[in-house]
Design a protein around this motif. Structure first.
Motif, PDB file in Angstrom:
ATOM      1  N   UNK A   1      75.790 -37.139 -51.447  1.00 16.96           N
ATOM      2  CA  UNK A   1      75.948 -36.060 -52.177  1.00 16.96           C
ATOM      3  C   UNK A   1      74.397 -35.296 -52.032  1.00 16.96           C
ATOM      4  N   UNK A   2      73.320 -35.972 -51.678  1.00 16.97           N
ATOM      5  CA  UNK A   2      72.012 -35.445 -51.733  1.00 16.97           C
ATOM      6  C   UNK A   2      71.871 -34.919 -50.174  1.00 16.97           C
ATOM      7  N   UNK A   3      72.447 -35.665 -49.227  1.00 17.93           N
ATOM      8  CA  UNK A   3      72.571 -35.206 -47.864  1.00 17.93           C
ATOM      9  C   UNK A   3      73.043 -33.756 -47.827  1.00 17.93           C
TER      10      UNK A   3
ATOM     11  N   UNK B   1      72.040 -37.667 -38.904  1.00 18.63           N
ATOM     12  CA  UNK B   1      72.379 -38.897 -38.402  1.00 18.63           C
ATOM     13  C   UNK B   1      71.782 -40.044 -39.158  1.00 18.63           C
ATOM     14  N   UNK B   2      70.356 -39.961 -39.319  1.00 17.77           N
ATOM     15  CA  UNK B   2      69.794 -40.854 -40.104  1.00 17.77           C
ATOM     16  C   UNK B   2      70.510 -41.354 -41.372  1.00 17.77           C
ATOM     17  N   UNK B   3      71.130 -40.201 -42.179  1.00 22.16           N
ATOM     18  CA  UNK B   3      71.601 -40.511 -43.166  1.00 22.16           C
ATOM     19  C   UNK B   3      72.971 -41.296 -43.255  1.00 22.16           C
ATOM     20  N   UNK B   4      73.663 -40.822 -42.022  1.00 27.29           N
ATOM     21  CA  UNK B   4      74.874 -41.483 -41.922  1.00 27.29           C
ATOM     22  C   UNK B   4      74.732 -43.045 -41.424  1.00 27.29           C
ATOM     23  N   UNK B   5      73.589 -43.241 -40.747  1.00 26.58           N
ATOM     24  CA  UNK B   5      73.258 -44.688 -40.587  1.00 26.58           C
ATOM     25  C   UNK B   5      72.701 -45.518 -41.844  1.00 26.58           C
TER      26      UNK B   5
ATOM     27  N   UNK C   1      67.286 -50.596 -55.202  1.00 28.75           N
ATOM     28  CA  UNK C   1      66.384 -49.433 -55.839  1.00 28.75           C
ATOM     29  C   UNK C   1      66.118 -48.708 -54.413  1.00 28.75           C
ATOM     30  N   UNK C   2      65.934 -49.220 -53.453  1.00 33.43           N
ATOM     31  CA  UNK C   2      65.536 -48.595 -52.087  1.00 33.43           C
ATOM     32  C   UNK C   2      66.449 -47.500 -51.564  1.00 33.43           C
ATOM     33  N   UNK C   3      67.836 -48.007 -51.884  1.00 30.37           N
ATOM     34  CA  UNK C   3      68.984 -46.920 -51.777  1.00 30.37           C
ATOM     35  C   UNK C   3      68.866 -45.746 -52.565  1.00 30.37           C
ATOM     36  N   UNK C   4      68.658 -46.156 -53.784  1.00 27.75           N
ATOM     37  CA  UNK C   4      68.598 -45.087 -54.811  1.00 27.75           C
ATOM     38  C   UNK C   4      67.235 -43.891 -54.492  1.00 27.75           C
ATOM     39  N   UNK C   5      65.957 -44.534 -54.189  1.00 26.10           N
ATOM     40  CA  UNK C   5      65.153 -43.862 -53.821  1.00 26.10           C
ATOM     41  C   UNK C   5      65.193 -43.175 -52.765  1.00 26.10           C
ATOM     42  N   UNK C   6      66.039 -43.380 -51.650  1.00 29.91           N
ATOM     43  CA  UNK C   6      66.127 -42.412 -50.459  1.00 29.91           C
ATOM     44  C   UNK C   6      67.011 -41.271 -50.970  1.00 29.91           C
ATOM     45  N   UNK C   7      67.763 -41.306 -51.763  1.00 30.91           N
ATOM     46  CA  UNK C   7      68.463 -40.050 -52.383  1.00 30.91           C
ATOM     47  C   UNK C   7      67.516 -39.428 -52.995  1.00 30.91           C
TER      48      UNK C   7
END
Length: 169
Positions: free
Chosen positions: A31-33, A116-120, A148-154
């Protein structure tokens, strides 16, 4: 629910921007992407190299910063998920921007690279087991979980989208 012990206090500003209780990591990433692409896909060319004040990053540099940070977060997540106990270094964002060549790049290439990065990133998080998501490692002298790192990316992306909306567009 994510615990505040899974990330450094500085990162709370990003975690607060995502739906930790309502959405999974991958749903937040997706959703953020989508928001990122809808806001930035049709920005007029004269805004691509715009900076809202002396010494502030251009729009292209902000986008490159989001890309670079996500790559660093993904490396950390992969290392921690694989139980690598190596303490990872911090990231000097200003040093990265000084050396990123973003202003010489094509704007649409930056948008495409982020896509592309977000898909990866989404595929990486789909590959992690529930156990791996809870693993903790050390980066920038702080304990952080893979989750936490996953949520931080968004959250980091959303943080910069808010600034882009307020100061660049």
């Amino acid at each position: 629910m994510i615990s505040k012990t899974e990330y450094a206090p500085y990162f709370e500003q990003y975690i607060q921007l995502v739906s930790v209780e309502e959405k999974s990591i991958t749903e937040n990433l997706d959703s953020s992407q989508k928001e990122f692409e809808s806001i930035l896909k049709d920005v007029p060319k004269e805004k691509h190299s715009f900076s809202y004040a002396e010494g502030k990053w251009t729009l292209k540099e902000v986008i490159q910063h989001i890309i670079d940070t996500e790559r660093v977060f993904c490396y950390r997540a992969l290392s921690f998920a694989r139980n690598d106990k190596t303490s990872l270094p911090g990231m000097d964002q200003d040093f990265y921007v000084e050396n990123d060549n973003a202003n010489q790049r094509d704007y649409n290439d930056l948008i495409e690279e982020m896509s592309a990065l977000r898909k990866s990133t989404i595929q990486l998080y789909k590959s992690f087991s529930d156990e791996a998501l809870l693993r903790i490692g050390i980066a920038s002298n702080n304990e952080m979980s893979v989750r936490a790192l996953g949520y931080l990316s968004s959250g980091h992306q959303k943080h910069h989208l808010n600034i882009i909306r307020e100061r660049y567009l």
